[in-house]
Scaffold this active site. Structure first.
Site, PDB file in Angstrom:
ATOM      1  N   HIS A   1      -9.769 -12.054  -7.646  1.00  0.00           N
ATOM      2  CA  HIS A   1      -9.880 -11.707  -6.231  1.00  0.00           C
ATOM      3  C   HIS A   1     -11.283 -12.021  -5.712  1.00  0.00           C
ATOM      4  O   HIS A   1     -12.269 -11.940  -6.453  1.00  0.00           O
ATOM      5  CB  HIS A   1      -9.589 -10.206  -6.059  1.00  0.00           C
TER       6      HIS A   1
ATOM      7  N   THR B   1       0.890  -1.149   0.000  1.00  0.00           N
ATOM      8  CA  THR B   1       0.000   0.000   0.000  1.00  0.00           C
ATOM      9  C   THR B   1       0.933   1.204   0.000  1.00  0.00           C
ATOM     10  O   THR B   1       1.976   1.184   0.653  1.00  0.00           O
ATOM     11  CB  THR B   1      -0.980  -0.007   1.188  1.00  0.00           C
TER      12      THR B   1
ATOM     13  N   ALA C   1     -10.489  -1.204  -5.426  1.00  0.00           N
ATOM     14  CA  ALA C   1     -10.780  -1.962  -6.648  1.00  0.00           C
ATOM     15  C   ALA C   1     -12.081  -2.749  -6.493  1.00  0.00           C
ATOM     16  O   ALA C   1     -12.815  -2.940  -7.456  1.00  0.00           O
ATOM     17  CB  ALA C   1      -9.626  -2.904  -6.967  1.00  0.00           C
ATOM     18  N   SER C   2     -12.362  -3.194  -5.273  1.00  0.00           N
ATOM     19  CA  SER C   2     -13.596  -3.962  -5.041  1.00  0.00           C
ATOM     20  C   SER C   2     -14.820  -3.106  -5.377  1.00  0.00           C
ATOM     21  O   SER C   2     -15.791  -3.590  -5.959  1.00  0.00           O
ATOM     22  CB  SER C   2     -13.708  -4.404  -3.586  1.00  0.00           C
TER      23      SER C   2
ATOM     24  N   ASN D   1      -5.084   0.574  -8.772  1.00  0.00           N
ATOM     25  CA  ASN D   1      -4.970   1.326  -7.521  1.00  0.00           C
ATOM     26  C   ASN D   1      -3.639   2.071  -7.410  1.00  0.00           C
ATOM     27  O   ASN D   1      -2.637   1.465  -7.010  1.00  0.00           O
ATOM     28  CB  ASN D   1      -5.061   0.375  -6.315  1.00  0.00           C
TER      29      ASN D   1
END
Ligand SMILES: N[C@@H](Cc1c[nH]c2ccc(O)cc12)C(=O)O
Length: 475
Positions: A192, A82, A148-149, A299
């Protein structure tokens, strides 16, 4: 708190932040606390009288730091990175000061307008097809989502609205409930878990397509689509993953995209982690076929030095999403409606922070060149670790090294590898997480920190091999 005191407090905090980050390597990457550690360290209720900011500062080391997993330590190799950078932190300070809720253009025009331009800058850096960019003058454009979800879900809902309209026109006699029951979407078995979740949240079936060498192929996708059509279902959506969580594998977008187009599916590309690498020309072959996509997402908050949250999403035709969620109460209307995006229609929550500021600061203060250098450094560190790993005959790679991720294991059983990981994390000097593909358990070494140096990779390798030595000695 008045301004003079704020200035002292904030300056002290800035010093603390710089110290923390510059010396983060010295801290134990994984905390040793047990659940419930924090409650006894602070009072049961909020203070009646104000305290001094100096007291709050003191408590950071006492209360907070013992329970922090240091994601920005070069010894942190879990999940995927991150991002963290000084320009982004400073931008977040300004965003906190402006503290607008940019749901419509008029709610803070700069918030919307900077986002439109930043998404164009970013799209150009990746060489996205012009159709995705607002500056092309067409329908397309970008938006900053939280994760992203969220983007996967937003794309699914747009695709659902589009297909619903098409089918209703074709079969006016079918009711909505019947059509929705027939809709089916696709993703690879390596996608994912948030893709499956988007299907659950969107109330539609999601089929997982068997991957080949961890990558979804066009022929397998087409076979699944044809089987479903034969059974009376209505294929409407497919997620193509570029950089899977397990092994950073890349679906064949140049095969799956055209298959999706042929069968009139919405193609969403989820490049959450790996998308940042497309700012480097040498990685762009992995997004071949991008012109066949309807939406694309990655992201910057993972691998492009923009602190969480900043998930960049582009849509060729945002009207499907905008119209799918459109509610228009009087208090949110304004005179300029239609002349600039009202981003509230592009996302699930109503409220949104001024996140474009951190993109602007990072892009200007690093420049594309330095961001490319950051990606390339991480990829080289992965190669360095991979070389160390294969030079030790006890180990093997569990997948091809892609980007900044090395998937490796001790030759032998899953149990041996589970024991190895437990030992590595138990030593507490570095932190890794595992993955499993087709019943093969392996360890993932993700290169995460902006501070990582070549010596850190040597250190991490020594930790892994020392844990393996310990296991051998105990046998
Ligand atoms: N934290 C991620 C989860 C996610 C969605 N799609 C992905 C693809 C690859 C990956 O490694 C993670 C994800 C998010 O932004 O929602």
């Amino acid at each position: 708190m008045e301004a003079p005191e704020f200035k002292d407090f904030a300056k002290t905090m800035v010093d603390f932040i710089a110290e923390y980050l510059e010396n983060i390597r010295e801290r134990r990457v994984l905390p040793e606390v047990k659940p419930g550690y924090l409650k006894p360290l602070i009072p049961d209720a909020a203070p009646e009288k104000p305290e001094k900011w100096q007291d709050v500062m003191q408590d950071i080391e006492r209360v907070i730091m013992p329970g922090v997993t240091h994601w920005h330590s070069p010894k942190f190799h879990a999940y995927f990175p991150t991002a963290n950078s000084y320009p982004a932190i400073v931008a977040d300070m300004l965003s906190g000061a402006i503290a607008c809720i940019g749901f419509t253009w008029i709610a803070s025009p700069a918030c919307t307008e900077l986002e439109v331009v930043m998404m164009d800058w970013l799209g150009k850096m990746l060489e996205l097809p012009a159709e995705f960019l607002a500056c092309s003058g067409g329908k397309g454009g970008g938006v900053i989502q939280g994760t992203a979800s969220e983007s996967t879900l937003v794309a699914l809902l747009g695709a659902k609205a589009k297909k619903l309209k098409e089918v209703k026109e074709l079969h006016p006699e079918w009711d909505e409930h019947t059509i929705l029951g027939k809709l089916v979407g696709y993703c690879s078995d390596q996608a994912h878990s948030s893709v499956e979740r988007a299907g659950l949240l969107g109330g539609v079936k999601l089929r997982s397509v068997q991957s080949e060498n961890h990558r979804m192929r066009g022929a397998a996708l087409e076979k699944a689509i044809e089987q479903d059509v034969a059974e009376g279902l209505i294929p409407f959506y497919a997620v193509v993953t570029l950089g899977t969580t397990n092994s950073c594998a890349f679906d064949y977008l140049d095969e799956c995209g055209p298959v999706g187009n042929k069968h009139n599916l919405w193609i969403h590309v989820d490049a959450a982690y790996a998308g940042s690498a497309f700012i480097c020309p040498e990685y762009r072959h992995l997004m071949k076929g991008i012109e066949s996509a309807d939406s694309f997402n990655f992201n910057p908050h993972k691998w492009m030095l923009v602190n969480f949250d900043c998930s960049a999403m582009w849509l060729k035709d945002p009207s499907w999403v905008v119209n799918a969620f459109n509610v228009d109460p009087l208090y949110l209307k304004h005179d300029m409606q239609g002349s600039a995006p009202d981003y509230r229609h592009w996302q699930i929550p109503l409220g949104r922070r001024f996140r474009a500021l951190k993109l602007w600061f990072v892009l200007r203060l690093y420049g594309v060149e330095n961001l490319q250098a950051h990606i390339r450094r991480h990829c080289n560190f992965a190669k360095q670790f991979g070389d160390l790993c294969v030079a030790d005959s006890r180990f093997e790679l569990a997948a091809e090294i892609n980007m900044g991720l090395v998937c490796f294991r001790l030759k032998g059983s899953n149990e041996r590898n589970e024991a190895l990981l437990k030992r590595i994390n138990g030593r507490g000097h570095i932190h890794l997480v595992p993955a499993k593909i087709k019943d093969v358990y392996f360890l993932r070494m993700a290169i995460c920190s902006r501070f990582t140096q070549s010596e850190d990779m040597e250190y991490s390798w020594k930790e892994v091999s020392a844990a393996a030595d310990e296991m051998e000695q105990e046998q």
